[in-house]
Scaffold this motif. Structure first.
Motif, mmCIF file in Angstrom:
data_model
loop_
_atom_site.group_PDB
_atom_site.id
_atom_site.type_symbol
_atom_site.label_atom_id
_atom_site.label_comp_id
_atom_site.label_asym_id
_atom_site.label_seq_id
_atom_site.Cartn_x
_atom_site.Cartn_y
_atom_site.Cartn_z
ATOM 1 N N THR A 1 -4.638 1.658 0.544
ATOM 2 C CA THR A 1 -5.440 0.444 0.429
ATOM 3 C C THR A 1 -4.540 -0.713 -0.008
ATOM 4 N N PRO A 2 -4.502 -1.813 0.741
ATOM 5 C CA PRO A 2 -3.662 -2.947 0.352
ATOM 6 C C PRO A 2 -4.092 -3.505 -1.010
ATOM 7 N N HIS A 3 -3.097 -3.722 -1.874
ATOM 8 C CA HIS A 3 -3.360 -4.271 -3.205
ATOM 9 C C HIS A 3 -2.106 -4.945 -3.739
ATOM 10 N N ASP B 1 -7.769 -4.780 -1.267
ATOM 11 C CA ASP B 1 -8.383 -4.778 0.059
ATOM 12 C C ASP B 1 -9.057 -6.117 0.372
ATOM 13 N N GLN C 1 0.858 -1.183 0.000
ATOM 14 C CA GLN C 1 0.000 0.000 0.000
ATOM 15 C C GLN C 1 0.890 1.227 0.000
#
Length: 108
Positions: free
Chosen positions: A83-85, A65, A46
């Motif tokens: 946002t985690p990706h 996410d 992120q």
């Protein structure tokens, strides 16, 4: 002073295994032109930048996410800041990402 630059004159940067990018920077944004070989992964990460992804060629499986999306040619995806990706190229891919603010870590 700004002047046109053909994409093939912009140096290629190998950021992680199988990911080759050319980067155009403005004062407030970065445009990234990626070529990603089939089977290579972008680990989940992120960053504080908003990212908009466009799949120019190929198929890319994106995790955003915790949800997985299969992105195909001409698909887009907005990735909010922090946002985690991550993802994996299911085929050889050409991907265009826009980032705001600019990605100083991609400058030469």
């Amino acid at each position: 002073m700004n002047k046109p630059a053909p994409l093939d004159t912009i140096p290629v940067k190998n950021t992680i295994a199988g990911h080759y990018g050319r980067f155009v920077h403005g004062s407030k944004s970065t445009l990234a032109f990626w070529e990603i070989k089939a089977g290579f992964e972008s680990p989940v990460h992120q960053h504080p930048h908003e990212q908009i992804t466009y799949i120019a060629e190929g198929v890319f499986e994106m995790s955003l996410d915790g949800r997985k999306y299969t992105l195909k040619q001409h698909d887009t995806l907005v990735i909010p800041p922090d946002t985690p990706h991550g993802g994996r190229a299911l085929e050889d891919c050409k991907i265009i990402d826009s980032f705001s603010p600019a990605r100083d870590d991609y400058r030469y």
